[in-house]
Design a protein around this motif. Structure first.
Motif, PDB file in Angstrom:
ATOM      1  N   UNK A  13     -53.454 -46.357 -41.903  1.00 36.20           N
ATOM      2  CA  UNK A  13     -54.386 -47.118 -42.712  1.00 36.20           C
ATOM      3  C   UNK A  13     -53.553 -48.305 -43.485  1.00 36.20           C
ATOM      4  N   UNK A  14     -52.209 -47.989 -43.449  1.00 35.71           N
ATOM      5  CA  UNK A  14     -51.514 -49.102 -44.303  1.00 35.71           C
ATOM      6  C   UNK A  14     -50.562 -50.025 -43.475  1.00 35.71           C
ATOM      7  N   UNK A  15     -51.000 -49.989 -42.048  1.00 39.10           N
ATOM      8  CA  UNK A  15     -50.152 -50.619 -41.098  1.00 39.10           C
ATOM      9  C   UNK A  15     -50.302 -52.198 -41.550  1.00 39.10           C
ATOM     10  N   UNK A  16     -51.139 -52.729 -42.187  1.00 40.89           N
ATOM     11  CA  UNK A  16     -51.461 -53.945 -42.564  1.00 40.89           C
ATOM     12  C   UNK A  16     -50.302 -54.538 -43.336  1.00 40.89           C
ATOM     13  N   UNK A  17     -49.820 -53.754 -44.052  1.00 43.91           N
ATOM     14  CA  UNK A  17     -48.724 -54.427 -45.155  1.00 43.91           C
ATOM     15  C   UNK A  17     -47.512 -54.586 -44.314  1.00 43.91           C
ATOM     16  N   UNK A  18     -47.384 -54.220 -43.142  1.00 41.02           N
ATOM     17  CA  UNK A  18     -46.154 -54.651 -42.284  1.00 41.02           C
ATOM     18  C   UNK A  18     -46.724 -55.405 -41.035  1.00 41.02           C
ATOM     19  N   UNK A  19     -47.645 -56.241 -41.025  1.00 45.05           N
ATOM     20  CA  UNK A  19     -48.272 -56.615 -39.651  1.00 45.05           C
ATOM     21  C   UNK A  19     -47.188 -57.347 -38.549  1.00 45.05           C
ATOM     22  N   UNK A  20     -47.404 -56.723 -37.406  1.00 41.52           N
ATOM     23  CA  UNK A  20     -46.447 -57.350 -36.590  1.00 41.52           C
ATOM     24  C   UNK A  20     -45.153 -56.676 -36.672  1.00 41.52           C
ATOM     25  N   UNK A  21     -44.872 -55.843 -37.679  1.00 40.80           N
ATOM     26  CA  UNK A  21     -43.402 -55.163 -37.500  1.00 40.80           C
ATOM     27  C   UNK A  21     -43.548 -53.613 -37.587  1.00 40.80           C
ATOM     28  N   UNK A  22     -44.832 -53.162 -37.309  1.00 45.31           N
ATOM     29  CA  UNK A  22     -45.064 -51.898 -37.095  1.00 45.31           C
ATOM     30  C   UNK A  22     -44.685 -51.378 -35.439  1.00 45.31           C
ATOM     31  N   UNK A  23     -44.177 -50.303 -35.047  1.00 47.21           N
ATOM     32  CA  UNK A  23     -43.974 -49.900 -33.698  1.00 47.21           C
ATOM     33  C   UNK A  23     -44.399 -48.483 -33.496  1.00 47.21           C
TER      34      UNK A  23
END
Length: 400
Positions: A187-197
């Motif tokens: 749910x909070x992945x957008x806070x680190x867009x492009x840097x989630x693995x």
């Protein structure tokens, strides 16, 4: 077994949940009475004869070291000297590769993870194991014995090797406050867009299911590997949303170390060995077992039903789970050993504490990989669950 049951499972793929069992076992509760299918009929040997002089293995990298990668890391040559069984090892990169190699009949044993073991059992490629012929089995943590990923209907199909949890790792300088939930990658992945693995495997769908099991109780998920169509669709939908924020799906743990060091990845699923390696290389990272719990893996040495060298295979199973060798493998690979006495043999006296080897409460929070099959593993009999083949198809769609 019925052709429909076998066919359904073969359309499916590996490690599951367990009872507490004491001594460091644990995990999610599985279907009472077994997995709902009957393996092809075959029996384990009652005794061993003269060793054949050779054994052919399929193994994960780091499980059958012979000194060629590091002269100081060698438990193959001592085995050969003691038993007269010459070891030939094929290193496999994925569980699917292991399954396909086992089908050739050219190998005697395999270090199968939970996303392969039930397939090997159902197809008749793995034989039942007589644990009485593996003396060191007696010292394996009770919570690893006779579990849904290494046994069927109270019949053992392998010897536990080691285990680990899938952790949430994050860069301490980029992810604040420190996360304690898988919400950070969903749910909070957008806070680190492009840097989630995220882990690059269809079995990762279970990670989304586990998160939904805790955060969307109305879905009724009881086991992240037993999903009916509605539950499965919800997990897939969550992962498709996550995809927009994922910079990289990883399968090579050394690449994940590099990504966290460079900052290309700042938060995502990881293993204890990745954390240790990254911290050893001065990366500002920490990891946590989130409050929802986690998925995990427990590897099992299984003997081929077509083994040409079964006596040497049994000798290998006993050797690899012996205290000193199991300690060596656990430290080299980065996992909790299966043999309780291995904790007395590790060069790092803190190894078993770091990897929670005998921490029963810790493993209760871990849902070990188990092959999703049409027969729901959570005990439901009024519906069908989505088999692994559908997980594979969905994973391709999720990644786009």
């Amino acid at each position: 077994m019925a052709a429909t049951a076998l066919g359904g499972l073969l359309l499916a793929t590996a490690c599951g949940s367990s009872d507490d069992g004491g001594g460091g076992g644990g995990g999610a509760k599985s279907a009472p009475g077994g997995q709902g299918f009957t393996p092809p009929k075959m029996s384990a040997p009652k005794s061993l004869g003269k060793t054949e002089g050779k054994v052919n293995l399929i193994a994960w990298a780091g499980y059958a070291e012979d000194g060629s990668n590091d002269p100081k890391v060698d438990w193959v040559h001592p085995f050969e000297k003691r038993t007269g069984c010459q070891v030939s090892t094929k290193v496999a990169g994925t569980s699917d590769e292991m399954v396909n190699l086992m089908k050739t009949g050219q190998y005697d044993a395999v270090s199968a993870s939970g996303d392969a073991s039930l397939r090997l059992i159902a197809s008749g490629d793995a034989a039942p194991v007589n644990t009485d012929l593996v003396p060191n089995y007696r010292d394996v943590f009770p919570g690893l014995k006779m579990q849904p990923w290494n046994s069927v209907k109270k019949v053992a199909y392998g010897i536990p090797h080691g285990r680990g949890a899938n952790l949430l790792m994050y860069r301490t300088d980029k992810v604040k406050p420190a996360p304690d939930s898988w919400k950070a990658v969903f749910d909070d992945a957008g806070r680190h867009k492009g840097r989630v693995t995220a882990y690059d495997s269809p079995i990762y769908i279970a990670d989304a299911a586990l998160y939904l099991m805790k955060t969307k109780p109305d879905l009724g998920i009881k086991d992240p590997y037993a999903l009916d169509q509605k539950q499965f669709d919800a997990a897939v939908s969550l992962l498709k949303k996550q995809n927009a924020n994922v910079g990289e799906y990883w399968s090579d743990y050394l690449k994940e170390v590099s990504a966290f060091k460079s900052g290309d990845s700042v938060v995502g699923t990881s293993w204890q060995v990745i954390l240790n390696t990254a911290q050893g290389e001065k990366a500002p990272v920490k990891a946590v077992l989130p409050k929802e719990g986690s998925t995990g893996w427990s590897d099992t040495w299984m003997v081929s039903a077509k083994a040409e060298h079964p006596d040497c295979a049994y000798k290998w199973l006993d050797w690899i789970v012996s205290p000193k060798v199991n300690a060596q493998v656990a430290e080299y690979f980065g996992e909790a050993p299966a043999n309780a006495k291995a904790c007395e043999e590790t060069s790092d006296p803190k190894h078993c504490a770091t990897y929670h080897a005998d921490d029963a409460a810790y493993w209760k929070k871990v849902h070990f990989w188990t092959t999703p099959i049409p027969q729901c593993l959570d005990g439901r009999t009024d519906t069908k669950c989505v088999p692994y083949a559908k997980w594979v198809q969905a994973w391709t769609e999720i990644k786009g």
